[in-house]
Write an enzyme that holds these catalytic residues in place. Structure first.
Site, PDB file in Angstrom:
ATOM      1  N   GLN A  69      43.005 125.867  93.309  1.00 40.50           N
ATOM      2  CA  GLN A  69      41.603 126.023  92.894  1.00 40.50           C
ATOM      3  C   GLN A  69      41.328 127.349  92.213  1.00 40.50           C
ATOM      4  O   GLN A  69      40.345 127.495  91.496  1.00 40.50           O
ATOM      5  CB  GLN A  69      40.676 125.883  94.110  1.00 40.50           C
ATOM      6  CG  GLN A  69      40.500 124.464  94.603  1.00 40.50           C
ATOM      7  CD  GLN A  69      39.676 123.602  93.662  1.00 40.50           C
ATOM      8  OE1 GLN A  69      38.885 124.101  92.863  1.00 40.50           O
ATOM      9  NE2 GLN A  69      39.855 122.292  93.749  1.00 40.50           N
ATOM     10  N   CYS A 128      39.020 114.673  98.418  1.00 47.38           N
ATOM     11  CA  CYS A 128      40.098 113.935  99.084  1.00 47.38           C
ATOM     12  C   CYS A 128      39.617 113.279 100.370  1.00 47.38           C
ATOM     13  O   CYS A 128      40.259 112.402 100.910  1.00 47.38           O
ATOM     14  CB  CYS A 128      41.252 114.870  99.402  1.00 47.38           C
ATOM     15  SG  CYS A 128      41.979 115.596  97.922  1.00 47.38           S
ATOM     16  N   THR A 178      63.392 112.831  86.561  1.00 45.11           N
ATOM     17  CA  THR A 178      63.195 113.090  85.135  1.00 45.11           C
ATOM     18  C   THR A 178      61.898 113.843  84.896  1.00 45.11           C
ATOM     19  O   THR A 178      60.851 113.472  85.430  1.00 45.11           O
ATOM     20  CB  THR A 178      63.160 111.755  84.369  1.00 45.11           C
ATOM     21  OG1 THR A 178      64.386 111.071  84.595  1.00 45.11           O
ATOM     22  CG2 THR A 178      62.982 111.991  82.881  1.00 45.11           C
ATOM     23  N   HIS A 229      45.676 119.489  86.482  1.00 43.57           N
ATOM     24  CA  HIS A 229      44.361 118.877  86.236  1.00 43.57           C
ATOM     25  C   HIS A 229      43.173 119.692  86.744  1.00 43.57           C
ATOM     26  O   HIS A 229      42.024 119.308  86.518  1.00 43.57           O
ATOM     27  CB  HIS A 229      44.315 117.454  86.805  1.00 43.57           C
ATOM     28  CG  HIS A 229      44.151 117.378  88.296  1.00 43.57           C
ATOM     29  ND1 HIS A 229      42.964 117.022  88.882  1.00 43.57           N
ATOM     30  CD2 HIS A 229      45.022 117.591  89.293  1.00 43.57           C
ATOM     31  CE1 HIS A 229      43.119 117.011  90.197  1.00 43.57           C
ATOM     32  NE2 HIS A 229      44.360 117.347  90.471  1.00 43.57           N
ATOM     33  N   ALA A 261      50.024 119.191  93.022  1.00 41.43           N
ATOM     34  CA  ALA A 261      49.971 120.231  94.052  1.00 41.43           C
ATOM     35  C   ALA A 261      50.328 119.705  95.436  1.00 41.43           C
ATOM     36  O   ALA A 261      50.922 120.421  96.242  1.00 41.43           O
ATOM     37  CB  ALA A 261      48.582 120.862  94.074  1.00 41.43           C
ATOM     38  N   THR A 262      49.964 118.473  95.737  1.00 43.06           N
ATOM     39  CA  THR A 262      50.297 117.940  97.063  1.00 43.06           C
ATOM     40  C   THR A 262      51.806 117.932  97.265  1.00 43.06           C
ATOM     41  O   THR A 262      52.309 118.332  98.329  1.00 43.06           O
ATOM     42  CB  THR A 262      49.723 116.523  97.225  1.00 43.06           C
ATOM     43  OG1 THR A 262      48.294 116.599  97.224  1.00 43.06           O
ATOM     44  CG2 THR A 262      50.173 115.898  98.544  1.00 43.06           C
ATOM     45  N   SER A 304      48.522 123.261  89.906  1.00 47.21           N
ATOM     46  CA  SER A 304      48.348 121.897  89.394  1.00 47.21           C
ATOM     47  C   SER A 304      47.690 121.926  88.019  1.00 47.21           C
ATOM     48  O   SER A 304      46.859 122.806  87.740  1.00 47.21           O
ATOM     49  CB  SER A 304      47.479 121.093  90.366  1.00 47.21           C
ATOM     50  OG  SER A 304      47.280 119.790  89.887  1.00 47.21           O
ATOM     51  N   ASN A 364      38.597 124.722  98.157  1.00 45.06           N
ATOM     52  CA  ASN A 364      38.129 123.690  97.238  1.00 45.06           C
ATOM     53  C   ASN A 364      36.707 123.234  97.537  1.00 45.06           C
ATOM     54  O   ASN A 364      36.015 122.752  96.642  1.00 45.06           O
ATOM     55  CB  ASN A 364      39.075 122.492  97.277  1.00 45.06           C
ATOM     56  CG  ASN A 364      39.369 122.032  98.684  1.00 45.06           C
ATOM     57  OD1 ASN A 364      39.837 122.815  99.521  1.00 45.06           O
ATOM     58  ND2 ASN A 364      39.114 120.783  98.963  1.00 45.06           N
TER      59      ASN A 364
END
Length: 403
Positions: free
Chosen positions: A181, A327, A241, A203, A73-74, A201, A153
Site C-alpha cells: 500500500q 479482501c 514462466t 495493481h 503480493a499475496t 504489487s 490498507n
C-alpha cells in the site's frame, strides 16, 4: 464528470494508459518466453524483463538482481514468511508480526503456527502503530523473522519502518515489509530502512493485476526456501514462466510512480483534506480512523456514527468506496483492524474507506462530499439512536430488552 466515481484506490487502481501502451507490444508481436535464450524472441523478452527490474528496483532503493517476480503480493508474502521459516527453522521458531496486518500475512502466520512455529501478534496503539521499543522487547533468542506492513490498507497508518529496521538489524533478525500500500505514496527505501525482504504489487500503483515481486536482500544474504518447485526460474526461488507483459507494465508503473510521487502525494493529500474538512463541517458524530498525520496521503477512513456502513454504501451507489478491507468486505463482521485499534464494534460497523488516487479530480471530491452528507442526513433522520443521542441520552447505559 462521469458517474459512477471510483474512490476505492486502496483496493486496486485503474491501469494508467501509459502502462498499457508499454505493455501492448508484449501482448502482441513481442510474445517470446524470457527463458528462451536460443532466439531473438526470447532475447527481446528477457531485455524487457531486465529493464522492468531496474525500474522497480529504483522505486524501492534496491538492486535489480534482488527481485523475484511472483503472481502478486499475496504470493510474495507467503514466499517470504514460509520460505524464511523453512530455511531458518533450525535457528529458531519464533516469528513476530502485528494484529493489523493484511490477511495474507495473518493467515500465513496461522498456518506456520499449525506447523509448530510460535507467532507473536503485537498490539497497536489507537492509531494502528507499533513502536521500536515494543518490538525490541518482543524479540527473543528464538526469533527468526519480523513482518510489518509499511502502510495499512484500511486505515492508512504508516509504520515507523526505519526505526523498526534498526532494531531487527541490531538483533540479527530478518525483517520483511509488506510494502504494497505504501510504495509510490510514501518514502520507502530498503537500504536506508534496513529491510531484508519486501513484498510489492503492480495493481496498487496503476499497473496490471496478477504481477508482484518479492525483493530479497543479497548482502548480507537472505536465504529462503521456495514454495513452488519447477524449472528453477528467478534464482530458484520462484519457478514458473515469467509474465512478461505484466512485468513490463509493473516496471512502467514503478517508473511513473517514482517520477510522479512528489506531486501526486501533495495533490491526493489536498483532495483528501478537502473531503475530510467538508464532511466534518457539515456532519456531527464523525471519527477519523488511523493516524492523524502518519498516514497515506489519499486514504480517509471515517466512522459515521448511527449510520450502518453497508446501508451508506447502498445509498451512495454513484461512488465506489469500501466499508473495510476489500479482501474481507464480503463479511459483515466488524473490521478486525478497527477492533485492534480499540474502535467499538458499533462504531466499526459504521466505517467507510475513501481511497483517493491519481485520476480523481477536485470536482469529484466536491460531488462525493455533498452526496455523502445528503445521504448520511437522510439515513440519520430514520435513526431513533441518532435522535436519542442528540437529546443527550447516553446510549451505552441503556439496558435494551427483547420483546
Amino acid at each position: 464528470m462521469k458517474l459512477p466515481i471510483y474512490m476505492d484506490n486502496n483496493a486496486t487502481t485503474p491501469l494508467d494508459p501509459r502502462v498499457l501502451e508499454a505493455m501492448m507490444p508484449y501482448l502482441t508481436t513481442e510474445f517470446g518466453n524470457a527463458a528462451s535464450r536460443s532466439h531473438s524472441f526470447g532475447w527481446k523478452a528477457e531485455e524487457a524483463v531486465d529493464r522492468a527490474r531496474e525500474q522497480i528496483a529504483a522505486l524501492i532503493g534496491g538492486s535489480e538482481k534482488e527481485l523475484v517476480f511472483t503472481s502478486g503480493a499475496t504470493e510474495s508474502i507467503n514466499l517470504a514468511l514460509k520460505g524464511a521459516a523453512e530455511f531458518y527453522k533450525e535457528k529458531g521458531n519464533h516469528i513476530i508480526t502485528v494484529r493489523t496486518e493484511h490477511k495474507a500475512t495473518l493467515d500465513t502466520a496461522k498456518r506456520l503456527e499449525r506447523q509448530g512455529f510460535e507467532v507473536n501478534y503485537l498490539p497497536t496503539d489507537k492509531f494502528g502503530r507499533i513502536s521500536a521499543q515494543q518490538l525490541r522487547e518482543a524479540i527473543t533468542d528464538k526469533t527468526i523473522l519480523v513482518s510489518v506492513m509499511l502502510a495499512n490498507n484500511e486505515i492508512g497508518t504508516v509504520q515507523p519502518i526505519a526505526e523498526l529496521g534498526e532494531v531487527t538489524r541490531e538483533k540479527g533478525v530478518l525483517f520483511h515489509v509488506d510494502a504494497v500500500q505504501g510504495i509510490g505514496k510514501v518514502p520507502f527505501d530498503v537500504e536506508k530502512m534496513k529491510v531484508d525482504m519486501a513484498s510489492i504489487s503492480g495493481h496498487k500503483i496503476y499497473g496490471p493485476k496478477g504481477i508482484g515481486a518479492l525483493w530479497v536482500r543479497r548482502k548480507p544474504r537472505v536465504r529462503i526456501a521456495p514454495i513452488i518447485d519447477g524449472g528453477g526460474h528467478e534464482r530458484g526461488m520462484r519457478s514458473g514462466t515469467l509474465n512478461v507483459p505484466g512485468i513490463v507494465g509493473f516496471g512502467k508503473a514503478a517508473e511513473l510512480a517514482q517520477q510522479l510521487m512528489p506531486e501526486e502525494t501533495k495533490r491526493t493529500y489536498q483532495l483528501r483534506k478537502k473531503l475530510q474538512d467538508y464532511l466534518f463541517s457539515h456532519l456531527d458524530h464523525l471519527e477519523v480512523n488511523g493516524h492523524p498525520t502518519e498516514r497515506l496521503p489519499g486514504n480517509l477512513n471515517v466512522s459515521f456514527a448511527y449510520v450502518e456502513g453497508e446501508a451508506l454504501m447502498m445509498a451512495i451507489k454513484n461512488v465506489a468506496v469500501s466499508s473495510g478491507s476489500a479482501c474481507t468486505s464480503a463479511s459483515l463482521e466488524p473490521s478486525y483492524v478497527l477492533r485492534a485499534c480499540g474502535v467499538s464494534e458499533d462504531l466499526a460497523h459504521t466505517s467507510i474507506r475513501f481511497g483517493i488516487g491519481r485520476f480523481n479530480t477536485e470536482d469529484e471530491v466536491d460531488y462525493v462530499g455533498k452526496y455523502v452528507v445528503e445521504q448520511v442526513r437522510r439515513l440519520r433522520e430514520m435513526s431513533p439512536l441518532y435522535e436519542m443521542a442528540n437529546e443527550g441520552i447516553d446510549l451505552s447505559k441503556i439496558e435494551w430488552a427483547a420483546h
